[in-house]
Motif scaffolding. Sequence first.
Motif, short mmCIF file in Angstrom:
data_model
loop_
_atom_site.label_atom_id
_atom_site.label_comp_id
_atom_site.label_asym_id
_atom_site.label_seq_id
_atom_site.Cartn_x
_atom_site.Cartn_y
_atom_site.Cartn_z
N GLU A 157 52.93 40.81 45.92
CA GLU A 157 53.30 40.02 44.75
C GLU A 157 52.65 38.64 44.77
O GLU A 157 52.32 38.09 43.72
CB GLU A 157 54.82 39.90 44.62
N TYR A 186 45.74 46.18 41.15
CA TYR A 186 47.15 45.77 41.22
C TYR A 186 48.06 47.00 41.03
O TYR A 186 48.96 47.24 41.84
CB TYR A 186 47.45 44.71 40.16
N ASP A 187 47.80 47.78 40.02
CA ASP A 187 48.66 48.95 39.75
C ASP A 187 48.50 50.00 40.85
O ASP A 187 49.49 50.58 41.31
CB ASP A 187 48.30 49.58 38.39
N CYS A 240 49.68 38.06 45.93
CA CYS A 240 48.31 38.31 45.45
C CYS A 240 48.32 38.48 43.93
O CYS A 240 47.47 37.95 43.22
CB CYS A 240 47.72 39.57 46.08
N GLY A 241 49.31 39.23 43.45
CA GLY A 241 49.52 39.40 42.01
C GLY A 241 48.34 40.02 41.29
O GLY A 241 47.52 40.73 41.87
N ARG A 242 48.29 39.72 40.00
CA ARG A 242 47.26 40.31 39.12
C ARG A 242 45.84 39.90 39.50
O ARG A 242 44.87 40.51 39.03
CB ARG A 242 47.54 39.93 37.67
N SER A 243 45.72 38.87 40.37
CA SER A 243 44.37 38.51 40.83
C SER A 243 43.70 39.67 41.55
O SER A 243 42.48 39.71 41.69
CB SER A 243 44.42 37.33 41.80
N GLY A 286 42.23 47.43 37.99
CA GLY A 286 43.31 48.39 38.24
C GLY A 286 43.87 48.34 39.65
O GLY A 286 44.81 49.08 39.97
N ASP A 312 43.20 42.43 40.47
CA ASP A 312 42.30 43.11 39.52
C ASP A 312 40.93 42.44 39.43
O ASP A 312 40.00 43.04 38.89
CB ASP A 312 42.95 43.18 38.14
N THR A 313 40.80 41.22 39.98
CA THR A 313 39.46 40.61 40.02
C THR A 313 38.63 41.20 41.16
O THR A 313 37.42 41.07 41.18
CB THR A 313 39.53 39.07 40.20
#
Length: 319
Positions: free
Chosen positions: A153, A167-168, A155-158, A165, A160-161
């Motif tokens: 969490e 993160y998911d 790291c989070g949506r970063s 995909g 995806d960089t």
Amino acid sequence: MAVYTPVSAEVLAEFLARYDVGELVSAKGIAEGVENTNYLVDTTTGRFILTLYEKRVDGGDLPYFMALLDHLAARGNPVPPAIKDRSGTAIQTLEGRPACLIKFLSGVSVSHPTSAQARAAGVAMADMHAALADFPETRANSMGVETWSPLFERCGRSLDTIAPGLYDDLGFAIDRVVGAWPQAMLDTVTIHADLFPDNVLMRGDAVSGLIDFYFACTDLRVYDLAIMHSAWAFDATGAHYDAAIGDALTAGYEQRFPLSSVEQAAFPTLASGACVRFALSRAWDWLNTPADALVTRKDPLAYVRRLSHYAPELAKRTR
Ligand SMILES: Nc1ncnc2c1ncn2[C@@H]1O[C@H](COP(=O)(O)OP(=O)(O)OP(=O)(O)O)[C@@H](O)[C@H]1O
Ligand SMILES: N[C@@H](CCO)C(=O)O
């Protein structure tokens, strides 16, 4: 590179004067490694490693690590204990960092181990676990199963960089692996927790050193084997499994600790946990190390890819 904290020749000579190790002849920074500052130090009496502990090693944990190394060395395991100065002190402060002068072990770490070397390394891990059976101290795993979701969490949506995909996909894998974690079913002992090929020194097919115990902790014994298996038995991309290496490593380990049916059944989950753990720590470092830093960032996706081998049911969600 791994010289975060420079030490001048004058300061080093003064530091060495606390020990009965002769006088400084030469010192050079060691390029390998990413965590700590390491120097190769030659004196008039021999060769040593000087380690200054950087951000990831908590100085408060050093007494545990040093007791562990002393315990293993006293039982004949090829590990490098810290040298004590004339007052009996091993853990020092140098340039504002915790620091130890450590016994130098000969040998080289191999980037592409053979089956014979993998087998010998598996035996060395088993010997280490046997020698640690009566090690009385404990340390929680700072990268253990309960830390993965919080780190994910952070790291989070970063994520995806790093790859679209991710993160998911990684979140899905973490939920599955954590949900299936066989904590209560297996032996808990003292483990190395990072026995990658670069932490095993070899002379030919013989293990001459086990190093870098700075993730050592109290956790599942077979998880240590699973970490080692995931580190040794794949190519650098993580996409190609080498069964000969994986089998040799396990066979070496099983000479002393044959895997029970419960351990065999748990192995894919443990190895998937290793994939998650190293994917996460690498992803965190990737996101928090500037691309132009002198440290080489390690590829998190190489660990995400290994999941396809251990947990094909997660593969559709991972790359
Ligand atoms: N006791 C030792 N004897 C001989 N060489 C050593 C010893 N300790 C460390 N080295 C050398 O220094 C290098 C870096 O050491 P180490 O792996 O402990 O560093 P690190 O920064 O903690 O690395 P890592 O990225 O693996 O966590 C090793 O690859 C090895 O070549
Ligand atoms: N062995 C780790 C780095 C040190 O913990 C890795 O390759 O990600």
